[in-house]
Scaffold this active site. Structure first.
Site, PDB file in Angstrom:
ATOM      1  CG  ASP A 132      -1.263   5.178  18.330  1.00 54.48           C
ATOM      2  OD1 ASP A 132      -2.257   5.913  18.447  1.00 54.48           O
ATOM      3  OD2 ASP A 132      -1.293   4.067  17.772  1.00 54.48           O
ATOM      4  CD  GLN A 177      -6.789   0.016  16.503  1.00 49.97           C
ATOM      5  OE1 GLN A 177      -6.416   1.038  15.954  1.00 49.97           O
ATOM      6  NE2 GLN A 177      -7.494   0.052  17.614  1.00 49.97           N
ATOM      7  CE  LYS A 201      -7.465   4.555  15.776  1.00 46.36           C
ATOM      8  NZ  LYS A 201      -6.539   3.667  16.520  1.00 46.36           N
TER       9      LYS A 201
HETATM   10  N1  GUN Z   1      -6.450   0.359  20.577  1.00 47.47           N
HETATM   11  C1  GUN Z   1      -7.242   1.038  21.434  1.00 47.47           C
HETATM   12  N2  GUN Z   1      -6.858   2.338  21.486  1.00 47.47           N
HETATM   13  C2  GUN Z   1      -5.822   2.466  20.644  1.00 47.47           C
HETATM   14  C3  GUN Z   1      -4.998   3.566  20.255  1.00 47.47           C
HETATM   15  O1  GUN Z   1      -5.154   4.709  20.700  1.00 47.47           O
HETATM   16  N3  GUN Z   1      -4.030   3.291  19.352  1.00 47.47           N
HETATM   17  C4  GUN Z   1      -3.830   2.057  18.848  1.00 47.47           C
HETATM   18  N4  GUN Z   1      -2.842   1.890  17.982  1.00 47.47           N
HETATM   19  N5  GUN Z   1      -4.565   1.013  19.196  1.00 47.47           N
HETATM   20  C5  GUN Z   1      -5.550   1.225  20.073  1.00 47.47           C
END
Ligand code: GUN
Length: 283
Positions: A120, A97, A53
């Site tokens: 998100d 996350q 990311k």
């Molecule tokens: N962990 C697994 N997928 C995601 C996601 O799309 N966003 C976040 N913040 N954590 C995750």
């Protein structure tokens, strides 16, 4: 293979370059798009996701602020950090996350993020906005699936769409997006009595169950568009595979996404899109 292969990697690159353009335009106006990324603990998979990311941010010209906290971080400390970032004028998006360590209440943290910085789209305000068809932040993976369908020219309005899986992150928002695009939507799940029968009526199948190669050719109508959200490890070969049995389904369906190289790259591209859109909205 008779199906048209949907190239998620190429479409994601396209979206990322669109975002880069918008980010540059904002920068020219003196506005630096900024994403705060919070990782708690040392889960190796999460560390890889977070690294990807941050790399995508760099590639898009988005500034990323990185907060890597020890696994023993107290919930109240994490809440304080989220509150601080909520209040900072130079922060456009906040990403925590998941999963978080067991002693931290995930809901409490996600619900503390200001909805206008919730990159998100997990905050109940954004989930609610989507369900009533109002603009808000949409969860990245289902938003990416919609882009794949639209950019591939798959017709949605008036079509039968079946979403397999009902998670808050993928299945439910996916169903709402397809509904908003005027599909007739069915959500199937582990308790669905006859999954094959339900899937066979679909013009569009979105598979998001997390079961390797569960969707086989006999589940699929001739010519259907099949979107595979699954990322699984094959128990025998250790290779990545989706929820769709690509080999058999691709002989029968009209459109198909590969794993890897389908939905996966779109998720990060849409995260960049969301972050840039949040900055535009707050400007
Ligand atoms: N962990 C697994 N997928 C995601 C996601 O799309 N966003 C976040 N913040 N954590 C995750």
């Amino acid at each position: 293979m008779s199906a048209k292969l949907i190239d998620g990697k190429a479409m994601a690159a396209e979206i990322r370059s669109e975002v880069r353009r918008d980010v540059e335009r904002l920068k020219a106006e003196g506005r630096e798009v900024t994403l705060a990324v919070i990782l708690v603990g040392d889960d190796p998979a999460s560390a890889v996701y977070v690294r990807n990311k941050k790399k995508a941010c760099e590639d898009a010209g988005i500034r990323s602020l990185s907060y890597e906290l020890p696994a023993a971080t107290e919930e109240v400390k994490l809440l304080e950090l989220v509150e601080e970032l909520n209040g900072r004028a130079d922060v456009d998006g906040i990403l925590v996350q998941l999963p978080l360590p067991a002693h931290i209440d995930e809901k409490k943290i996600l619900w503390a993020i200001a909805p206008e910085k919730d990159v998100d789209g997990f905050h109940p305000v954004n989930v609610g906005l989507l369900s009533i068809g109002e603009p808000g932040v949409v969860s990245c993976t289902p938003a990416g699936v919609m882009e794949l369908l639209k950019r591939s020219g798959v017709e949605i309005a008036g079509k039968e769409a079946v979403v397999v899986g009902r998670s808050n992150i993928v299945g439910k928002p996916m169903a709402n997006l397809l509904l908003a695009a005027n599909a007739t939507v069915t959500v199937a799940h582990s308790k669905t009595a006859d999954l094959g029968e339900v899937c066979r009526r679909a013009d569009i199948i979105v598979a998001a169950v997390g079961r390797p190669r569960m969707i086989t050719a006999d589940f699929v109508k001739e010519g259907a568009a099949v979107i595979d959200v699954g990322i699984n490890r094959d128990a025998d070969t250790g290779k990545l595979c989706g929820d769709v049995d690509f080999e058999s389904v691709s002989e029968k369906c009209g459109y198909i996404t590969p794993v890897p190289g389908g939905v996966g790259p779109m998720t990060i591209a849409m995260l960049m899109r969301n972050c840039c859109d949040l900055a535009i909205k707050r400007k």
